[in-house]
Motif scaffolding. Structure first.
Motif, PDB file in Angstrom:
ATOM      1  N   LEU A 213       1.225 -73.409  25.761  1.00 53.81           N
ATOM      2  CA  LEU A 213       0.100 -73.724  24.872  1.00 53.81           C
ATOM      3  C   LEU A 213      -0.026 -72.666  23.775  1.00 53.81           C
ATOM      4  CD1 LEU A 213      -2.752 -75.004  27.202  1.00 53.81           C
ATOM      5  CD2 LEU A 213      -1.124 -76.281  25.834  1.00 53.81           C
ATOM      6  N   LEU A 220       2.002 -73.635  15.046  1.00 51.31           N
ATOM      7  CA  LEU A 220       1.220 -74.321  14.014  1.00 51.31           C
ATOM      8  C   LEU A 220       0.654 -73.329  13.006  1.00 51.31           C
ATOM      9  CD1 LEU A 220      -0.670 -76.874  16.265  1.00 51.31           C
ATOM     10  CD2 LEU A 220       1.034 -77.405  14.544  1.00 51.31           C
ATOM     11  N   GLY A 221       1.125 -72.095  13.074  1.00 45.01           N
ATOM     12  CA  GLY A 221       0.661 -71.112  12.114  1.00 45.01           C
ATOM     13  C   GLY A 221      -0.673 -70.494  12.506  1.00 45.01           C
ATOM     14  N   GLU A 226      -6.843 -66.701  16.581  1.00 46.24           N
ATOM     15  CA  GLU A 226      -7.081 -68.147  16.633  1.00 46.24           C
ATOM     16  C   GLU A 226      -6.519 -68.739  17.921  1.00 46.24           C
ATOM     17  OE1 GLU A 226      -7.041 -69.152  11.840  1.00 46.24           O
ATOM     18  OE2 GLU A 226      -5.180 -69.012  12.950  1.00 46.24           O
ATOM     19  N   LYS A 230      -9.339 -70.199  20.163  1.00 43.31           N
ATOM     20  CA  LYS A 230      -9.431 -71.649  20.010  1.00 43.31           C
ATOM     21  C   LYS A 230      -8.510 -72.432  20.941  1.00 43.31           C
ATOM     22  CE  LYS A 230     -10.952 -71.335  15.261  1.00 43.31           C
ATOM     23  NZ  LYS A 230     -10.544 -71.440  13.865  1.00 43.31           N
ATOM     24  N   GLU A 328      -8.366 -78.097  34.259  1.00 42.64           N
ATOM     25  CA  GLU A 328      -7.466 -78.774  33.331  1.00 42.64           C
ATOM     26  C   GLU A 328      -6.065 -78.801  33.903  1.00 42.64           C
ATOM     27  OE1 GLU A 328      -8.620 -76.667  29.963  1.00 42.64           O
ATOM     28  OE2 GLU A 328      -9.715 -78.353  29.137  1.00 42.64           O
TER      29      GLU A 328
ATOM     30  N   ARG B 109       3.710 -71.597   9.578  1.00 41.79           N
ATOM     31  CA  ARG B 109       2.944 -72.640   8.917  1.00 41.79           C
ATOM     32  C   ARG B 109       3.890 -73.610   8.188  1.00 41.79           C
ATOM     33  NH1 ARG B 109       1.575 -75.804   6.342  1.00 41.79           N
ATOM     34  NH2 ARG B 109      -0.081 -76.216   4.864  1.00 41.79           N
ATOM     35  N   PRO B 120       0.946 -80.699  24.677  1.00 39.36           N
ATOM     36  CA  PRO B 120      -0.279 -80.946  23.927  1.00 39.36           C
ATOM     37  C   PRO B 120      -1.383 -80.007  24.421  1.00 39.36           C
ATOM     38  CG  PRO B 120       0.063 -82.670  25.536  1.00 39.36           C
ATOM     39  CD  PRO B 120       1.288 -81.825  25.553  1.00 39.36           C
ATOM     40  N   PHE B 121      -2.325 -79.673  23.525  1.00 37.73           N
ATOM     41  CA  PHE B 121      -3.469 -78.873  23.957  1.00 37.73           C
ATOM     42  C   PHE B 121      -4.325 -79.719  24.897  1.00 37.73           C
ATOM     43  CE2 PHE B 121      -2.901 -77.140  19.502  1.00 37.73           C
ATOM     44  CZ  PHE B 121      -2.257 -75.997  19.925  1.00 37.73           C
ATOM     45  N   PRO B 122      -4.982 -79.083  25.860  1.00 37.56           N
ATOM     46  CA  PRO B 122      -5.878 -79.852  26.732  1.00 37.56           C
ATOM     47  C   PRO B 122      -7.152 -80.229  25.976  1.00 37.56           C
ATOM     48  CG  PRO B 122      -5.843 -77.547  27.375  1.00 37.56           C
ATOM     49  CD  PRO B 122      -4.857 -77.689  26.271  1.00 37.56           C
ATOM     50  N   LYS B 123      -6.964 -80.964  24.902  1.00 38.58           N
ATOM     51  CA  LYS B 123      -8.075 -81.424  24.072  1.00 38.58           C
ATOM     52  C   LYS B 123      -7.858 -82.911  23.815  1.00 38.58           C
ATOM     53  CE  LYS B 123      -7.963 -77.047  21.468  1.00 38.58           C
ATOM     54  NZ  LYS B 123      -9.209 -76.350  21.774  1.00 38.58           N
ATOM     55  N   TRP B 131      -6.096 -80.011  14.862  1.00 36.47           N
ATOM     56  CA  TRP B 131      -6.226 -78.581  15.124  1.00 36.47           C
ATOM     57  C   TRP B 131      -5.499 -77.719  14.101  1.00 36.47           C
ATOM     58  CZ3 TRP B 131      -3.855 -73.982  16.565  1.00 36.47           C
ATOM     59  CH2 TRP B 131      -4.688 -73.049  17.183  1.00 36.47           C
ATOM     60  N   GLY B 132      -4.213 -78.027  13.907  1.00 32.59           N
ATOM     61  CA  GLY B 132      -3.404 -77.217  12.997  1.00 32.59           C
ATOM     62  C   GLY B 132      -3.952 -77.252  11.583  1.00 32.59           C
ATOM     63  N   ILE B 135      -7.228 -75.059  11.388  1.00 35.41           N
ATOM     64  CA  ILE B 135      -7.076 -73.598  11.320  1.00 35.41           C
ATOM     65  C   ILE B 135      -6.393 -73.179  10.025  1.00 35.41           C
ATOM     66  CG2 ILE B 135      -7.026 -73.170  13.819  1.00 35.41           C
ATOM     67  CD1 ILE B 135      -3.932 -72.651  13.294  1.00 35.41           C
ATOM     68  N   ASN B 136      -5.661 -74.097   9.391  1.00 35.95           N
ATOM     69  CA  ASN B 136      -5.038 -73.743   8.121  1.00 35.95           C
ATOM     70  C   ASN B 136      -5.931 -74.081   6.933  1.00 35.95           C
ATOM     71  OD1 ASN B 136      -2.310 -72.617   8.700  1.00 35.95           O
ATOM     72  ND2 ASN B 136      -2.130 -74.501   9.862  1.00 35.95           N
ATOM     73  N   ARG B 182       1.427 -83.558  15.758  1.00 39.01           N
ATOM     74  CA  ARG B 182       0.702 -82.309  15.555  1.00 39.01           C
ATOM     75  C   ARG B 182       1.479 -81.391  14.618  1.00 39.01           C
ATOM     76  NH1 ARG B 182      -0.193 -79.038  20.983  1.00 39.01           N
ATOM     77  NH2 ARG B 182       2.045 -78.818  20.801  1.00 39.01           N
ATOM     78  N   ALA B 183       2.817 -81.372  14.799  1.00 40.21           N
ATOM     79  CA  ALA B 183       3.640 -80.500  13.958  1.00 40.21           C
ATOM     80  C   ALA B 183       3.640 -80.979  12.509  1.00 40.21           C
ATOM     81  CB  ALA B 183       5.058 -80.432  14.506  1.00 40.21           C
ATOM     82  N   ILE B 186       0.490 -80.524   9.604  1.00 44.53           N
ATOM     83  CA  ILE B 186       0.288 -79.433   8.651  1.00 44.53           C
ATOM     84  C   ILE B 186       1.385 -79.438   7.584  1.00 44.53           C
ATOM     85  CG2 ILE B 186      -1.024 -77.971  10.218  1.00 44.53           C
ATOM     86  CD1 ILE B 186       1.551 -76.358  10.665  1.00 44.53           C
TER      87      ILE B 186
END
Lengths: 331, 278
Positions: A213, A220-221, A226, A230, A328, B109, B120-123, B131-132, B135-136, B182-183, B186
């Motif tokens: 993760l 993703l930069g 962050e 986050k 989770e 980036r 994947p994020f647990p979201k 998300w990406g 934050i950018n 996701r990639a 951005i």
């Protein structure tokens, strides 16, 4: 049965392979006796032993609950005690048969809240540092130190509160505002006491977040901050919440610090610089004195104990629930 | 932007590209004597390769030959391993991304990555894509971005009714396509894929490969794969890596996928492709 059918399949040529009897010196009955269920004495013994160990702890808990409940019942059945007064009265003075638990409860809440205000932000920050920023070497040095902090006897913390924190508060805010015994000092030091617990449990939760993760976030930069704030912290939130709740129930049950530094006399005040006696502190003081076993004073401390028990039980149940509900699954 | 001129002269660059048919100028990434160490261990040495713009380049080779290490050098992912050390240069748009003035966060980036195991994020599905961008500092309409991206990743129809559900409820193949979404959310220039289908079943693999072909119209894709059929099916260019007697990986040759698979110049490539080892 299964063996026979396999054998038939072999004979009829349906399955490749050899019959057990085909091997030199081995017959079908040999195989059967080899596979025969064996009685293992050690296995039976260890299973019984482990069961007894588990049972002892459960039986002890039941015993404690019984004593608590029984003595509390005697207290509540006393004609001088009313349930309504117990929960709403603002005076706890057994000498004149005033049994209102609010002043004790209030003091417990104040000291615990102060302790949590200290321990939660500091503990979580320290955990984020240890898990996300510290090099393995730094972590190797810091974690054992933290665990030493957890090993200091609480009575030492109590004197630390009385002989260091209280004078400090009196210097800062003036000796007129801050009483010698006060809940602020006890709460602050209690925060330091539960800090290692919060840090250590939160750090475990953060470290359990899979590295994949973090990689995803970095790819993703995302910056380190962050990523930590986050992704990693939200992913570990159930573990962190559980840590907070367990810390809260530890603060509520903590005794020595408040008995030494918070004050020795129930008083209903919201001012943290005034002396006030917590539930645990009161139990310690009363049970240390010479009370006869069937007096109402004696029974009253069991009632307080029962309330403490319910408070921590509730918190632990909530924490269990949170952990289970928000656990989770990362994969 | 600080522009650091390449430390290599034009002739040297030409020299190292001499084996490859591609013309300079369409180059997304090139490396010069890229050597990567983990502590004292040399993981890959002297890699000189180049990656065509908006094409799919596959890295193939036996296990432990450093394909993934090279791939992770392209977005400075190796920085996260404390003992990793990089020598040589990785030029991205003419800029050496290992120059001291370059910010690794900015590199990542622009060079996105998809990993071997779907992560994947647990979201929620929506949050994963947004998300990406968030934050950018994305200023546009996030809802639109999420829909456009998910359509692009051929996932929209499957998830449009459950955008707020956890991404972890998706199947492995869907999760991986979500990671691709996701990639690309951005809008990187390059997407690195580290064995993106190795944890998936054949149908899901096929869908990922189809998606890669679609994405190649807009993005440069570099894919590490153990599956030679996959490299043959999906890529335009192939680089073949091997491992030497010191367990250091090196590149044997690179070229058009068709040529590498039908008419390799190097005997070792031929042996590997025909399954004589590896």
């Amino acid at each position: 049965m299964a063996l026979t059918s396999t054998k038939q399949a072999l004979v009829s040529g349906k399955l490749p392979g050899k019959l057990p009897g085909d091997l030199p010196g081995e017959t079908a009955s040999d195989t059967q006796s080899l596979l025969h269920k064996r009685f293992r004495l050690g296995e039976t013994f260890i299973q019984g032993f482990l069961f007894v160990c588990g049972a002892i702890s459960i039986l002890t808990t039941i015993g404690i609950l019984y004593v608590l409940g029984h003595e509390s019942l005697l207290f509540f059945r006393n004609p001088d005690v009313s349930l309504l007064e117990f929960f709403t009265g603002t005076k706890w003075q057994p000498a004149i048969l005033e049994f209102g638990i609010l002043p004790l409860f209030n003091a417990t809440l104040i000291t615990s809240a102060i302790a949590l205000l200290v321990a939660l932000p500091l503990g979580l920050s320290a955990a984020v540092y240890l898990s996300e920023y510290a090099t393995p070497r730094t972590r190797g040095v810091l974690k054992p130190i933290l665990e030493i902090l957890a090993g200091i006897p609480t009575v030492v913390y109590g004197y630390f509160a009385l002989s260091f924190m209280t004078p400090l508060l009196r210097t800062l805010f003036g000796a007129d505002t801050v009483e010698i015994y006060n809940t602020a000092s006890a709460g602050l030091v209690m925060g330091i006491l539960i800090l290692p617990l919060v840090t250590s449990m939160s750090e475990d939760a953060l470290s359990a977040v899979p590295g994949s993760l973090r990689e995803a976030a970095y790819a993703l930069g995302a910056t380190k901050l962050e990523t930590a704030v986050k992704v990693v912290v939200p992913a570990a939130l159930s573990g962190i919440t559980a840590a907070f709740i367990i810390a809260a129930s530890r603060a509520i049950g903590e005794t020595m610090i408040v008995a030494i530094a918070a004050g020795a006399g129930p008083s209903f005040t919201l001012n943290p610089f005034r002396a006030a006696e917590t539930m645990t502190g009161h139990i310690v003081r009363i049970s240390g004195g010479d009370l006869s076993y069937d007096s109402i004073d004696y029974n009253s401390i069991f009632a307080i104990g029962l309330m403490l028990f319910f408070m921590t039980l509730t918190l632990n149940l909530i924490s269990n629930r949170i952990v289970r509900r928000f656990r989770e699954v990362y994969e | 932007m600080n522009f650091i001129s390449p430390i290599f002269t034009h002739t040297q660059v030409q020299q190292c590209l001499v084996d490859t048919p591609a013309a300079a100028g369409n180059c997304a990434i090139e490396t010069h004597d890229l050597t990567i160490y983990y502590g004292d261990f040399c993981a890959v040495r002297d890699i000189n390769l180049h990656v065509e713009l908006r094409k799919i380049t596959a890295f193939i080779g036996p296990s432990g030959c450093g394909k993934s290490t090279v791939l992770r050098a392209f977005n400075r992912m190796n920085d996260l391993i404390p003992s990793a050390r990089v020598e040589g240069a990785v030029l991205f748009g003419g800029q050496n991304i290992y120059a001291p003035t370059v910010d690794a966060v900015e590199v990542r980036r622009r060079v996105g990555m998809v990993f071997q195991k779907p992560n994947p994020f647990p979201k929620s599905i929506y949050e994963n894509v947004a998300w990406g961008a968030r934050i950018n500092g994305y200023r546009g309409n996030l809802d639109e971005l999420v829909e456009r991206t998910l359509r692009h990743a051929a996932l929209w129809d499957e998830v449009k009714d459950k955008l707020q559900q956890s991404a972890l409820a998706l199947s492995g193949g869907q999760q991986q396509r979500l990671c691709i979404a996701r990639a690309i959310a951005i809008e990187p220039e390059i997407i690195l894929m580290d064995e993106p289908a190795s944890a998936l079943d054949p149908i899901a693999t096929l869908r990922i490969e189809e998606l890669m072909r679609t994405l190649a119209q807009d993005y440069t894709i570099i894919v590490v794969t153990h599956n030679m059929q996959q490299a043959a099916r999906v890529s335009d260019y192939t680089a073949f890596f091997m491992v030497d007697e010191n367990r250091a990986g090196y590149m044997v040759e690179q070229g058009h996928t068709r040529e590498i698979f039908t008419n390799p110049k190097d005997k070792r490539t031929e042996d590997y492709i025909t399954g004589r080892f590896g």
